[in-house]
Design a protein around this motif. Structure first.
Motif, PDB file in Angstrom:
ATOM      1  N   GLY A  73     -10.597 -18.349  70.767  1.00  0.00           N
ATOM      2  CA  GLY A  73     -10.172 -18.787  72.358  1.00  0.00           C
ATOM      3  C   GLY A  73     -11.531 -18.608  73.242  1.00  0.00           C
ATOM      4  N   PHE A  74     -10.946 -18.567  74.420  1.00  0.00           N
ATOM      5  CA  PHE A  74     -11.941 -18.775  75.425  1.00  0.00           C
ATOM      6  C   PHE A  74     -11.674 -17.830  76.683  1.00  0.00           C
ATOM      7  N   LEU A  75     -12.419 -17.561  77.628  1.00  0.00           N
ATOM      8  CA  LEU A  75     -12.520 -16.795  78.794  1.00  0.00           C
ATOM      9  C   LEU A  75     -13.323 -17.241  79.914  1.00  0.00           C
ATOM     10  N   TRP A  76     -12.732 -17.268  81.149  1.00  0.00           N
ATOM     11  CA  TRP A  76     -13.624 -17.832  82.263  1.00  0.00           C
ATOM     12  C   TRP A  76     -13.223 -16.614  83.226  1.00  0.00           C
ATOM     13  N   VAL A  77     -14.166 -16.008  83.637  1.00  0.00           N
ATOM     14  CA  VAL A  77     -14.179 -14.983  84.867  1.00  0.00           C
ATOM     15  C   VAL A  77     -15.012 -15.436  86.064  1.00  0.00           C
ATOM     16  N   LYS A  78     -14.815 -14.942  87.135  1.00  0.00           N
ATOM     17  CA  LYS A  78     -15.710 -14.884  88.484  1.00  0.00           C
ATOM     18  C   LYS A  78     -15.739 -13.468  88.925  1.00  0.00           C
ATOM     19  N   VAL A  79     -17.027 -12.965  89.157  1.00  0.00           N
ATOM     20  CA  VAL A  79     -17.465 -11.714  89.542  1.00  0.00           C
ATOM     21  C   VAL A  79     -17.576 -11.595  91.201  1.00  0.00           C
ATOM     22  N   THR A  80     -16.644 -10.884  91.721  1.00  0.00           N
ATOM     23  CA  THR A  80     -16.984 -10.638  93.085  1.00  0.00           C
ATOM     24  C   THR A  80     -17.091  -9.116  93.563  1.00  0.00           C
ATOM     25  N   HIS A  81     -18.331  -8.798  93.929  1.00  0.00           N
ATOM     26  CA  HIS A  81     -18.512  -7.382  94.205  1.00  0.00           C
ATOM     27  C   HIS A  81     -18.334  -6.499  92.797  1.00  0.00           C
ATOM     28  N   ASP A  82     -17.123  -5.650  92.898  1.00  0.00           N
ATOM     29  CA  ASP A  82     -17.017  -5.027  91.648  1.00  0.00           C
ATOM     30  C   ASP A  82     -15.695  -5.354  90.676  1.00  0.00           C
ATOM     31  N   THR A  83     -15.139  -6.693  91.368  1.00  0.00           N
ATOM     32  CA  THR A  83     -14.290  -7.028  90.317  1.00  0.00           C
ATOM     33  C   THR A  83     -14.359  -8.515  89.577  1.00  0.00           C
ATOM     34  N   ALA A  84     -14.033  -8.517  88.491  1.00  0.00           N
ATOM     35  CA  ALA A  84     -13.859  -9.765  87.744  1.00  0.00           C
ATOM     36  C   ALA A  84     -12.340 -10.286  87.614  1.00  0.00           C
ATOM     37  N   PHE A  85     -12.572 -11.400  88.065  1.00  0.00           N
ATOM     38  CA  PHE A  85     -11.216 -12.338  88.078  1.00  0.00           C
ATOM     39  C   PHE A  85     -11.198 -13.340  87.287  1.00  0.00           C
ATOM     40  N   VAL A  86     -10.050 -13.104  86.286  1.00  0.00           N
ATOM     41  CA  VAL A  86      -9.844 -14.059  85.143  1.00  0.00           C
ATOM     42  C   VAL A  86      -9.363 -15.357  85.666  1.00  0.00           C
ATOM     43  N   TYR A  87     -10.127 -16.388  85.682  1.00  0.00           N
ATOM     44  CA  TYR A  87      -9.578 -17.720  85.987  1.00  0.00           C
ATOM     45  C   TYR A  87      -8.839 -18.405  84.940  1.00  0.00           C
ATOM     46  N   ASN A  88      -9.434 -18.097  83.687  1.00  0.00           N
ATOM     47  CA  ASN A  88      -8.501 -18.747  82.493  1.00  0.00           C
ATOM     48  C   ASN A  88      -8.889 -18.212  81.379  1.00  0.00           C
ATOM     49  N   VAL A  89      -7.915 -17.993  80.523  1.00  0.00           N
ATOM     50  CA  VAL A  89      -8.115 -17.175  79.109  1.00  0.00           C
ATOM     51  C   VAL A  89      -6.897 -17.926  78.328  1.00  0.00           C
ATOM     52  N   ALA A  90      -7.554 -18.237  77.029  1.00  0.00           N
ATOM     53  CA  ALA A  90      -6.536 -18.820  76.063  1.00  0.00           C
ATOM     54  C   ALA A  90      -6.964 -18.564  74.745  1.00  0.00           C
ATOM     55  N   VAL A  91      -5.853 -18.966  73.944  1.00  0.00           N
ATOM     56  CA  VAL A  91      -6.020 -19.017  72.449  1.00  0.00           C
ATOM     57  C   VAL A  91      -6.070 -20.029  71.734  1.00  0.00           C
ATOM     58  N   GLU A  92      -6.933 -20.530  70.939  1.00  0.00           N
ATOM     59  CA  GLU A  92      -6.919 -21.529  70.252  1.00  0.00           C
ATOM     60  C   GLU A  92      -5.124 -21.788  69.723  1.00  0.00           C
ATOM     61  N   PRO A  93      -4.599 -23.282  69.690  1.00  0.00           N
ATOM     62  CA  PRO A  93      -3.439 -23.429  69.422  1.00  0.00           C
ATOM     63  C   PRO A  93      -2.906 -22.887  68.059  1.00  0.00           C
ATOM     64  N   ASP A  94      -4.005 -23.143  66.863  1.00  0.00           N
ATOM     65  CA  ASP A  94      -3.653 -22.925  65.520  1.00  0.00           C
ATOM     66  C   ASP A  94      -3.799 -21.434  65.250  1.00  0.00           C
ATOM     67  N   VAL A  95      -4.249 -20.588  66.168  1.00  0.00           N
ATOM     68  CA  VAL A  95      -4.093 -18.989  65.889  1.00  0.00           C
ATOM     69  C   VAL A  95      -3.239 -18.320  66.900  1.00  0.00           C
ATOM     70  N   ARG A  96      -2.535 -19.019  67.505  1.00  0.00           N
ATOM     71  CA  ARG A  96      -1.668 -18.208  68.685  1.00  0.00           C
ATOM     72  C   ARG A  96      -0.736 -17.211  67.731  1.00  0.00           C
ATOM     73  N   ARG A  97      -0.298 -16.263  68.656  1.00  0.00           N
ATOM     74  CA  ARG A  97       0.718 -15.199  68.173  1.00  0.00           C
ATOM     75  C   ARG A  97       0.039 -14.446  66.932  1.00  0.00           C
ATOM     76  N   GLN A  98      -1.082 -14.255  66.808  1.00  0.00           N
ATOM     77  CA  GLN A  98      -1.669 -13.667  65.839  1.00  0.00           C
ATOM     78  C   GLN A  98      -2.605 -12.344  66.624  1.00  0.00           C
ATOM     79  N   GLY A  99      -2.317 -11.926  67.616  1.00  0.00           N
ATOM     80  CA  GLY A  99      -3.277 -11.002  68.387  1.00  0.00           C
ATOM     81  C   GLY A  99      -4.333 -11.343  69.049  1.00  0.00           C
ATOM     82  N   TYR A 100      -4.663 -12.577  69.150  1.00  0.00           N
ATOM     83  CA  TYR A 100      -6.123 -12.880  69.619  1.00  0.00           C
ATOM     84  C   TYR A 100      -5.944 -12.811  71.108  1.00  0.00           C
ATOM     85  N   GLY A 101      -5.070 -13.009  71.878  1.00  0.00           N
ATOM     86  CA  GLY A 101      -5.049 -12.818  73.260  1.00  0.00           C
ATOM     87  C   GLY A 101      -4.929 -11.530  73.609  1.00  0.00           C
ATOM     88  N   ARG A 102      -4.214 -10.657  72.986  1.00  0.00           N
ATOM     89  CA  ARG A 102      -4.467  -9.051  73.081  1.00  0.00           C
ATOM     90  C   ARG A 102      -5.779  -8.562  72.859  1.00  0.00           C
TER      91      ARG A 102
END
Length: 151
Positions: A73-102
């Motif tokens: 999968g992948f993850l994109w965050v932006k940091v502002t002050h003390d906060t990370a904001f998740v702009y995008n997170v996803a699991v590769e299609p062939d391994v979805r529903r196997q706990g990787y998002g979690r």
């Protein structure tokens, strides 16, 4: 599965990821009620505004998530002050529903903790019921709600 590790994207990895991420965002916007053409334009404008310097845009961080040597999968965050904001997170299609998002989200939380951030936020489209359920299970709470009415 106990977890995943986050590895920063290289510039060569970022370029194709960016094109695919923008296209996926356009699909999500269209699923929320915009025409496909308007959604594509909206996505292009949004990504151009958010990432004027692409992967070198200050305070934005991009990772691929790995389970061993396998990219899951992948993850994109932006940091502002003390906060990370998740702009995008996803699991590769062939391994979805196997706990990787979690597994990716706690990896993000560990990164935040390691970088003295005290809050993590995200936006989830209302139609994405699976993601909403996952985030609620992980302890995220709703902080606002956008509403619309087609005329």
């Amino acid at each position: 599965m106990t977890g995943v590790r986050l590895e920063p994207m290289t510039e060569d990895q970022y370029k194709p990821w960016r094109a695919e991420a923008e296209a996926h965002y356009a699909q999500s916007v269209a699923a929320s009620g915009q025409s496909a053409q308007d959604a594509a334009r909206n996505a292009a404008d949004t990504y151009a505004q958010l990432l004027p310097d692409e992967s070198a845009t200050p305070d934005h961080h991009f990772w691929y998530a790995y389970d061993g040597d396998r990219r899951v999968g992948f993850l994109w965050v932006k940091v502002t002050h003390d906060t990370a904001f998740v702009y995008n997170v996803a699991v590769e299609p062939d391994v979805r529903r196997q706990g990787y998002g979690r597994a990716i989200m706690p990896a993000a939380e560990r990164w935040c903790h390691d970088n003295a951030l005290t809050r993590i936020g995200l936006h989830v489209f209302a139609h994405n019921t699976g993601a909403r359920a996952l985030y609620e299970q992980l302890g995220f709470t709703e902080t606002g709600r956008n509403m619309a009415k087609d005329l």
